[in-house]
Motif scaffolding. Structure first.
Motif, mmCIF file in Angstrom:
data_model
loop_
_atom_site.group_PDB
_atom_site.id
_atom_site.type_symbol
_atom_site.label_atom_id
_atom_site.label_comp_id
_atom_site.label_asym_id
_atom_site.label_seq_id
_atom_site.Cartn_x
_atom_site.Cartn_y
_atom_site.Cartn_z
ATOM 1 N N ASP A 15 1.984 -2.351 2.572
ATOM 2 C CA ASP A 15 1.291 -1.769 1.542
ATOM 3 C C ASP A 15 1.961 -0.455 1.270
ATOM 4 O O ASP A 15 2.493 0.379 2.091
ATOM 5 C CB ASP A 15 -0.188 -1.319 1.888
ATOM 6 C CG ASP A 15 -0.994 -2.701 2.052
ATOM 7 O OD1 ASP A 15 -0.599 -3.706 1.374
ATOM 8 O OD2 ASP A 15 -2.094 -2.796 2.918
ATOM 9 N N ARG A 16 1.533 -0.019 -0.018
ATOM 10 C CA ARG A 16 2.340 1.404 -0.517
ATOM 11 C C ARG A 16 1.770 2.573 -0.046
ATOM 12 O O ARG A 16 0.202 2.500 0.317
ATOM 13 C CB ARG A 16 2.326 1.320 -1.761
ATOM 14 C CG ARG A 16 1.282 1.678 -2.741
ATOM 15 C CD ARG A 16 1.236 1.830 -4.266
ATOM 16 N NE ARG A 16 0.071 1.693 -4.930
ATOM 17 C CZ ARG A 16 -1.028 2.948 -5.310
ATOM 18 N NH1 ARG A 16 -0.252 4.164 -4.540
ATOM 19 N NH2 ARG A 16 -1.774 2.875 -5.754
ATOM 20 N N LYS A 17 2.204 3.655 0.382
ATOM 21 C CA LYS A 17 1.621 4.830 0.936
ATOM 22 C C LYS A 17 0.647 5.391 -0.292
ATOM 23 O O LYS A 17 1.119 5.821 -1.193
ATOM 24 C CB LYS A 17 2.821 5.926 1.460
ATOM 25 C CG LYS A 17 2.039 6.993 1.933
ATOM 26 C CD LYS A 17 3.216 8.125 2.263
ATOM 27 C CE LYS A 17 4.132 7.719 3.128
ATOM 28 N NZ LYS A 17 5.127 8.879 3.638
ATOM 29 N N ARG A 18 -0.576 5.413 0.139
ATOM 30 C CA ARG A 18 -1.481 6.098 -0.750
ATOM 31 C C ARG A 18 -1.950 7.476 -0.325
ATOM 32 O O ARG A 18 -2.743 7.824 0.455
ATOM 33 C CB ARG A 18 -3.027 5.332 -0.772
ATOM 34 C CG ARG A 18 -2.726 3.883 -1.182
ATOM 35 C CD ARG A 18 -3.758 2.970 -1.315
ATOM 36 N NE ARG A 18 -4.794 3.467 -2.061
ATOM 37 C CZ ARG A 18 -5.896 3.860 -1.849
ATOM 38 N NH1 ARG A 18 -6.734 3.635 -0.644
ATOM 39 N NH2 ARG A 18 -7.041 4.201 -2.943
#
Length: 156
Positions: A15-18
């Motif tokens: 998952d991309r870094k939020r």
């Protein structure tokens, strides 16, 4: 194995870094440190910025004459001769359909390169003297927009 059973290998997708979404290492300042220009949205100075000194383009000498005149879409007599014989009146729409004029925001100018073998009525924004003589010699005519005169401008 069925389509709905397909899954990527374990660990191959991440998952991309939020940032800025609560505790977990990238909350609060979201990796931007505290205050300062680089912490704000839209931060940075653009690639053209040279630390406050005059930009390169303003330091270079300006020479010559920069003509900010009208750029015409040019149409030659030779290309008009290739239009089918059924057409006797040529205007901007005809030239656009045939593909001789592309840009709609530029005026059309007729130039006398080539020869005309038939009589045509041509509506253009400008024409060279040689082009007008060649069209009239072939039995046709060139119709230019009426030039604005001072009396016409005062009437408006």
């Amino acid at each position: 194995m069925k389509l709905h059973e397909l899954k990527p290998h374990a660990g191959s997708r991440k998952d991309r870094k939020r940032v800025g979404r609560g505790p977990g290492g990238t909350d609060k300042t979201a990796g931007r440190g505290h205050k300062g220009q680089k912490s704000r949205s839209g931060a940075g100075k653009g690639s053209y910025f040279e630390g406050g000194r005059s930009t390169l383009i303003s330091r270079l000498p300006k020479r010559g004459f920069n003509n900010v005149g009208v750029t015409f879409e040019v149409v030659n007599l030779a290309s008009l001769d290739m239009i089918e014989d059924a057409v006797t009146t040529i205007d901007r729409n005809t030239l656009e359909i045939v593909g001789l004029v592309r840009r709609k925001n530029r005026p059309v100018k007729l130039l006398g390169n080539g020869e005309l073998s038939r009589a045509l009525t041509i509506h253009v924004d400008a024409a060279s003297e040689g082009a007008v003589k060649a069209v009239e010699a072939a039995g046709g005519k060139v119709i230019l927009p009426a030039a604005k005169t001072e009396s016409a401008e005062k009437a408006e």
